[in-house]
Scaffold this motif. Sequence first.
Motif, mmCIF file in Angstrom:
data_model
loop_
_atom_site.group_PDB
_atom_site.id
_atom_site.type_symbol
_atom_site.label_atom_id
_atom_site.label_comp_id
_atom_site.label_asym_id
_atom_site.label_seq_id
_atom_site.Cartn_x
_atom_site.Cartn_y
_atom_site.Cartn_z
ATOM 1 N N PRO A 354 0.684 -1.181 -0.057
ATOM 2 C CA PRO A 354 -0.088 0.049 0.165
ATOM 3 C C PRO A 354 0.731 1.414 0.093
ATOM 4 C CG PRO A 354 -0.831 -1.447 1.513
ATOM 5 C CD PRO A 354 0.450 -1.954 1.307
ATOM 6 N N ASP A 355 1.932 0.949 0.639
ATOM 7 C CA ASP A 355 2.935 2.347 0.646
ATOM 8 C C ASP A 355 3.712 2.698 -0.831
ATOM 9 O OD1 ASP A 355 2.263 2.794 3.250
ATOM 10 O OD2 ASP A 355 4.048 1.672 3.823
ATOM 11 N N CYS A 356 3.556 1.825 -1.644
ATOM 12 C CA CYS A 356 4.153 2.017 -2.944
ATOM 13 C C CYS A 356 3.586 3.135 -3.652
ATOM 14 C CB CYS A 356 4.202 0.673 -3.935
ATOM 15 S SG CYS A 356 5.215 0.636 -5.616
ATOM 16 N N GLN A 357 4.299 3.929 -4.127
ATOM 17 C CA GLN A 357 3.769 5.488 -4.988
ATOM 18 C C GLN A 357 4.384 5.439 -6.055
ATOM 19 O OE1 GLN A 357 4.274 8.906 -2.509
ATOM 20 N NE2 GLN A 357 3.979 7.766 -0.556
ATOM 21 N N LEU A 358 5.216 4.421 -6.732
ATOM 22 C CA LEU A 358 5.748 4.138 -8.030
ATOM 23 C C LEU A 358 4.554 4.321 -9.071
ATOM 24 C CD1 LEU A 358 8.211 1.431 -7.890
ATOM 25 C CD2 LEU A 358 8.597 3.963 -7.453
ATOM 26 N N GLN A 363 5.992 0.560 -12.142
ATOM 27 C CA GLN A 363 5.601 -0.917 -11.455
ATOM 28 C C GLN A 363 5.655 -2.264 -12.404
ATOM 29 O OE1 GLN A 363 2.173 -0.904 -8.933
ATOM 30 N NE2 GLN A 363 2.228 1.465 -8.547
ATOM 31 N N LEU A 364 5.286 -2.019 -13.569
ATOM 32 C CA LEU A 364 5.191 -2.873 -14.683
ATOM 33 C C LEU A 364 6.685 -3.158 -15.136
ATOM 34 C CD1 LEU A 364 2.457 -1.259 -16.691
ATOM 35 C CD2 LEU A 364 2.052 -3.533 -15.552
ATOM 36 N N TRP A 365 7.577 -2.175 -15.040
ATOM 37 C CA TRP A 365 8.981 -2.305 -15.404
ATOM 38 C C TRP A 365 9.665 -3.321 -14.415
ATOM 39 C CZ3 TRP A 365 13.079 1.850 -14.586
ATOM 40 C CH2 TRP A 365 14.420 1.379 -14.885
ATOM 41 N N LEU A 366 9.517 -2.734 -13.185
ATOM 42 C CA LEU A 366 10.309 -3.337 -12.170
ATOM 43 C C LEU A 366 9.557 -4.446 -11.462
ATOM 44 C CD1 LEU A 366 11.670 -0.070 -10.580
ATOM 45 C CD2 LEU A 366 12.714 -1.522 -12.339
ATOM 46 N N ASP A 367 8.411 -5.035 -11.743
ATOM 47 C CA ASP A 367 7.869 -5.905 -11.031
ATOM 48 C C ASP A 367 6.890 -6.702 -12.019
ATOM 49 O OD1 ASP A 367 6.943 -7.676 -8.968
ATOM 50 O OD2 ASP A 367 5.802 -6.229 -8.075
ATOM 51 N N PRO A 368 7.248 -7.266 -13.240
ATOM 52 C CA PRO A 368 6.485 -7.652 -14.059
ATOM 53 C C PRO A 368 6.078 -9.020 -13.823
ATOM 54 C CG PRO A 368 8.859 -7.930 -14.807
ATOM 55 C CD PRO A 368 8.692 -6.790 -13.635
ATOM 56 N N GLU A 369 6.718 -9.747 -13.132
ATOM 57 C CA GLU A 369 6.198 -11.062 -12.544
ATOM 58 C C GLU A 369 5.065 -11.035 -11.575
ATOM 59 O OE1 GLU A 369 7.319 -13.736 -14.041
ATOM 60 O OE2 GLU A 369 8.579 -12.511 -15.176
ATOM 61 N N ARG A 370 4.696 -9.791 -11.001
ATOM 62 C CA ARG A 370 3.473 -9.619 -10.349
ATOM 63 C C ARG A 370 2.154 -9.953 -11.154
ATOM 64 N NH1 ARG A 370 1.430 -3.425 -8.352
ATOM 65 N NH2 ARG A 370 -0.865 -4.138 -8.494
ATOM 66 N N ALA A 371 2.196 -10.027 -12.328
ATOM 67 C CA ALA A 371 0.964 -10.377 -13.112
ATOM 68 C C ALA A 371 0.855 -11.610 -13.137
ATOM 69 C CB ALA A 371 1.514 -9.853 -14.473
ATOM 70 N N ASN A 372 1.805 -12.619 -12.961
ATOM 71 C CA ASN A 372 1.542 -14.050 -12.619
ATOM 72 C C ASN A 372 0.953 -14.209 -11.524
ATOM 73 O OD1 ASN A 372 2.706 -14.209 -15.486
ATOM 74 N ND2 ASN A 372 4.997 -14.467 -14.243
ATOM 75 N N GLU A 378 -9.451 -8.744 -2.216
ATOM 76 C CA GLU A 378 -9.756 -7.631 -1.847
ATOM 77 C C GLU A 378 -9.175 -6.322 -2.972
ATOM 78 O OE1 GLU A 378 -5.579 -8.346 -0.204
ATOM 79 O OE2 GLU A 378 -7.483 -9.274 -0.602
ATOM 80 N N SER A 379 -8.323 -6.949 -3.802
ATOM 81 C CA SER A 379 -7.816 -5.831 -4.606
ATOM 82 C C SER A 379 -7.857 -6.534 -6.203
ATOM 83 C CB SER A 379 -6.326 -5.560 -4.390
ATOM 84 O OG SER A 379 -6.162 -4.928 -3.264
ATOM 85 N N GLU A 380 -8.821 -7.347 -6.575
ATOM 86 C CA GLU A 380 -9.077 -8.146 -7.873
ATOM 87 C C GLU A 380 -8.859 -7.110 -9.014
ATOM 88 O OE1 GLU A 380 -11.314 -11.714 -9.731
ATOM 89 O OE2 GLU A 380 -12.147 -10.772 -7.759
ATOM 90 N N GLN A 381 -9.574 -5.948 -8.817
ATOM 91 C CA GLN A 381 -9.764 -5.013 -9.850
ATOM 92 C C GLN A 381 -8.238 -4.558 -10.222
ATOM 93 O OE1 GLN A 381 -12.211 -4.839 -12.133
ATOM 94 N NE2 GLN A 381 -10.876 -3.645 -13.255
ATOM 95 N N ALA A 382 -7.633 -4.073 -9.165
ATOM 96 C CA ALA A 382 -6.357 -3.531 -9.383
ATOM 97 C C ALA A 382 -5.543 -4.533 -9.928
ATOM 98 C CB ALA A 382 -5.934 -2.941 -8.198
ATOM 99 N N ASP A 383 -5.652 -5.832 -9.527
ATOM 100 C CA ASP A 383 -4.438 -6.744 -10.080
ATOM 101 C C ASP A 383 -4.804 -7.248 -11.571
ATOM 102 O OD1 ASP A 383 -3.085 -6.918 -7.598
ATOM 103 O OD2 ASP A 383 -4.231 -8.340 -6.883
ATOM 104 N N MET A 384 -6.169 -7.051 -12.167
ATOM 105 C CA MET A 384 -6.448 -7.555 -13.470
ATOM 106 C C MET A 384 -6.070 -6.081 -14.139
ATOM 107 S SD MET A 384 -7.819 -10.321 -13.339
ATOM 108 C CE MET A 384 -8.492 -10.312 -15.069
ATOM 109 N N THR A 385 -6.144 -5.228 -13.669
ATOM 110 C CA THR A 385 -5.930 -3.861 -14.462
ATOM 111 C C THR A 385 -4.206 -3.859 -14.765
ATOM 112 O OG1 THR A 385 -7.564 -2.357 -13.377
ATOM 113 C CG2 THR A 385 -5.786 -1.396 -14.624
ATOM 114 N N PHE A 386 -3.574 -4.468 -13.752
ATOM 115 C CA PHE A 386 -2.181 -4.476 -13.623
ATOM 116 C C PHE A 386 -1.832 -5.435 -15.048
ATOM 117 C CE2 PHE A 386 2.172 -6.113 -12.712
ATOM 118 C CZ PHE A 386 2.556 -5.024 -12.440
#
Length: 456
Positions: A354-358, A363-372, A378-386
Amino acid sequence: MDNSFRQPHRVAAFYQAISEFIEERRDAKLKGQEGEAAEKLAAKYDYRTWLADAARRVSQIQAVTHVLKATHPDAKGSSLHIPPETLGQRTEVGSHLLGEAFAEDVVGNAAALDVYKLLKLEVDGKRLLDWLQEDDPSLLAALDTDESVAQEWAEAFKALVRPPAAPVSHVLAKQVYWCVSGEPTDNAGFHLLQPMFSSSLAHEVHGRINEARFGESNKEARQAYYKRQEHPVPYAEYRGLAARKLGGTKPQNISQLNSERGGVNYLFASLPPQWRQSGERRLMSSEAVMRHFRRYEGVNGLLKALIKLLKNDPDSTMETRKKREEIERALGESLVAFGCTVRHSREPGWTRDPDCQLVECEQLWLDPERANLPPRPESEQADMTFQQALEWKDWPQEVANRFGSWLNNILHNAGVPVGDTEAAHWARQALVDSDWPSRWRRPAAQVTATQEVSNG
């Protein structure tokens, strides 16, 4: 002496240890000696003759824990023998932490240090000095068959550990006036304190540091650390060390332990602590990424080189263009390495904090594997958008644009005339040269051409 406690095999063991020590010293001295001179020298190393001389010379040395000459080699005051277990227990690091297992030092006439080497010989796991302090009858019998002579020598040897008759300071000793009356104007209200160098503590520290620097176990752990491999032993490293040499070319003139350390006494950096957040926290703020990229290996040097080149306003020649392109390419490669370092050093999903302000593109550049990762309830929409943003492939261009703006701002603040054309050029170079993950990388042909940067 109570003969009933003598044990012949132990008497023989003590006698053999002492004899071998004396013979080794004799053989070393006799090298190159011949004839009458050799006979006279060998006579000095007769068992009884040498022990009698050693018992006489032992008064020239003293076992200590705190050495005065470590403060100044010409100081002539008292050194002290203070067993660590007798000191008050405190939370600070000090000699009191050594307990019973501490190294005794010896000061005095360096020519008599061979007597100390005799007394620290071990038989049955204990030093001869320790057996003497216990009045061991077998050792006394090994010293001499005459009980009175053996007892006399034993008392002389035991006096190696003795308090000074009256502790004396010296003008060359380190001294501190400490106010005890609470009245700084009262000259009589001060105690004169003399801080003492704890050679026993310095020896323990020296051993631990050398083990970390040169020990085989720590060497293997260090190699495993740099290879990012598991290892059962923790990796220890002491940074910012300095070494103070005591005694110059004759460290034995300071003390025996100082001689064993080769005069080297390590000093830790006396600096205030630098509180640092974890790597992830330091990358959380909105402006953190490019700020930390500037501190990445070699980047600041490349920026200085580019600023110097452009501020000199060189002629628009092939050589100028080549130099500029080399710097641009190196910056692009550094951007690649920085991104890889961040991605490989953090667990996927670290940008979900929650403290990440990038911004999203970073975020997509430095944490692309988050998509996997599975979407969070509680944050399904945000993760799908990512996940969708990652596949849209617009984010590399956005990162490149941020890089171009950042570099332009640095050049502008350094007095280099730059504008939108230059920012677009830096962005294009970052996009073409940077190694974006293959499924998101855009071919160079798709990058819109822009005007070349000023000055070549």
